[in-house]
Design a protein around this motif. Structure first.
Motif, PDB file in Angstrom:
ATOM      1  N   THR A   1      14.515  -0.253   0.210  1.00 31.29           N
ATOM      2  CA  THR A   1      14.107  -1.644   0.015  1.00 31.29           C
ATOM      3  C   THR A   1      15.211  -2.452  -0.647  1.00 31.29           C
ATOM      4  O   THR A   1      15.801  -2.020  -1.647  1.00 31.29           O
ATOM      5  CB  THR A   1      12.832  -1.701  -0.838  1.00 31.29           C
ATOM      6  OG1 THR A   1      11.819  -0.912  -0.215  1.00 31.29           O
ATOM      7  CG2 THR A   1      12.351  -3.129  -1.002  1.00 31.29           C
TER       8      THR A   1
ATOM      9  N   VAL B   1       8.304  -1.883  -6.661  1.00 28.78           N
ATOM     10  CA  VAL B   1       8.954  -1.023  -5.669  1.00 28.78           C
ATOM     11  C   VAL B   1       9.324   0.315  -6.302  1.00 28.78           C
ATOM     12  O   VAL B   1       9.095   1.386  -5.714  1.00 28.78           O
ATOM     13  CB  VAL B   1      10.202  -1.727  -5.095  1.00 28.78           C
ATOM     14  CG1 VAL B   1      11.083  -0.743  -4.322  1.00 28.78           C
ATOM     15  CG2 VAL B   1       9.788  -2.885  -4.187  1.00 28.78           C
TER      16      VAL B   1
ATOM     17  N   PHE C   1       8.791   4.303  -1.891  1.00 25.40           N
ATOM     18  CA  PHE C   1       9.830   3.282  -1.836  1.00 25.40           C
ATOM     19  C   PHE C   1      10.995   3.658  -2.753  1.00 25.40           C
ATOM     20  O   PHE C   1      10.804   4.346  -3.763  1.00 25.40           O
ATOM     21  CB  PHE C   1       9.292   1.926  -2.288  1.00 25.40           C
ATOM     22  CG  PHE C   1       8.267   1.315  -1.369  1.00 25.40           C
ATOM     23  CD1 PHE C   1       8.590   0.252  -0.549  1.00 25.40           C
ATOM     24  CD2 PHE C   1       6.957   1.790  -1.324  1.00 25.40           C
ATOM     25  CE1 PHE C   1       7.655  -0.324   0.296  1.00 25.40           C
ATOM     26  CE2 PHE C   1       6.008   1.236  -0.486  1.00 25.40           C
ATOM     27  CZ  PHE C   1       6.359   0.178   0.323  1.00 25.40           C
TER      28      PHE C   1
END
Length: 346
Positions: free
Chosen positions: A5, A22, A28
């Motif tokens: 990400t 995140v 993630f």
């Protein structure tokens, strides 16, 4: 699968919300943050040492193959253009609210994502505030009877114009408190009570030098007959109840803002003990027709659930946590409010 990400922007959206969330979701990884500010770049390196710091979006697009997801947390007027660039590079996208400055731009982004076959969602995190989760569950159980009025307020006391982009931008660039808080309050009202047939607005400017509204009110008449009254203000020395919901069998009242934002600013992380829970143990209240009252425990806030649901969408084909059509419809209501709103300038 690890969802690599990149977060664009490290102001409040990137620093307080997206980057910590995140990192807290195991599927993630925060692979990069885009910021041109030396001070913010230093903050990224201190708080998230595993993330690369990129000086601009051009560098992100050049390295698009290194990422799976882009989170657009930059100023409002850049949301649609940056999302379109990321979609054009074949990347899945989350856009912080509002999805765009105009509904037309929002539809362009949604159409581009569908055409490219990438996942698109919008960070309407206030759907996972603890008080909203509590209210929603209470309504689903029918504990207030037939609801007539929904009152929602998001107010604070900042009588001087700040230096944030959203404080200095004009309304047509996504500035002002309607574009800041309206996407949350209107989205919550529509989530609870459905489509809207009438809109009334009072969009006032109270602070010296403010280029846009900072003390606004929106009234929505839902197709089902519920009236939503929504207040948003930067000049309220004392805030109204966060929610006051009147039904045929009782009135629900909750006080104070969800604590997740302040917890993040104070250095707590989403998986820390007590994150999203009011330290004072407060409850909401239901007032009953016989003059009595009863406490209603507040559910913990859980903005992290957005990324958990997004992880399900990206790895297993589940629905996205927020369908982009929802915030686009909210933008259409905001545009109606702007077009029809009465205005006062102090």
């Amino acid at each position: 699968m690890t969802i690599r990400t990149a977060v664009i922007g490290f102001g409040t959206a990137g620093r307080v919300f997206h980057a910590p969330l995140v990192e807290a979701e195991s599927r993630f990884t925060l692979a990069a943050v885009v910021t041109s500010s030396p001070e913010r770049a230093a903050a990224v390196r201190e708080r998230h040492p595993g993330a690369a710091v990129l000086p601009g979006v051009d560098e992100l697009i050049e390295r698009a193959g290194e990422f799976d997801l882009v989170v657009v947390g930059s100023p409002n007027e850049t949301h649609a253009p940056l999302a379109l660039r990321a979609i054009g590079a074949g990347l899945n996208v989350v856009i912080d609210k509002p999805v765009a400055v105009t509904a037309r731009e929002g539809r362009q982004v949604a159409e581009a994502a569908r055409a490219a076959g990438v996942v698109l969602s919008v960070f309407q995190n206030r759907r996972w505030d603890g008080d909203f989760l509590t209210l929603r569950a209470l309504l689903e159980r029918g504990e207030l009877g037939t609801v007539h009025q929904f009152e929602s307020a998001f107010e604070w006391w900042k009588p001087r114009v700040g230096q944030r982009r959203k404080d200095l931008a004009p309304q047509d660039a996504g500035g002002g408190i309607l574009y800041d808080l309206g996407p949350h309050l209107i989205d919550q009202a529509v989530q609870l009570f459905g489509p809207v047939r009438e809109v009334h607005a009072e969009l006032d400017t109270r602070r010296p030098g403010s280029p846009s509204d900072d003390d606004s009110f929106v009234s929505l008449l839902h197709a089902g007959g519920v009236r939503s009254r929504l207040w948003m203000s930067a000049v309220a020395p004392s805030a109204r109840p966060r929610f006051r919901v009147t039904g045929s069998e009782g009135v629900f009242v909750s006080q104070g803002l969800d604590p997740q934002e302040q917890h993040s600013k104070a250095g707590l992380r989403p998986l820390d003990q007590g994150y999203g829970v009011h330290e004072d143990g407060r409850t909401a209240t239901v007032l009953t027709p016989d003059g009595g009252s009863r406490p209603v425990p507040l559910e913990p806030g859980e903005h992290l659930r957005f990324y958990r649901l997004l992880g399900d969408a990206l790895t297993g084909g589940a629905p996205v946590p927020v369908d982009p059509d929802d915030p686009i419809a909210v933008l259409e209501l905001i545009e109606r409010a702007v077009a029809r709103g009465n205005r006062a300038v102090s």
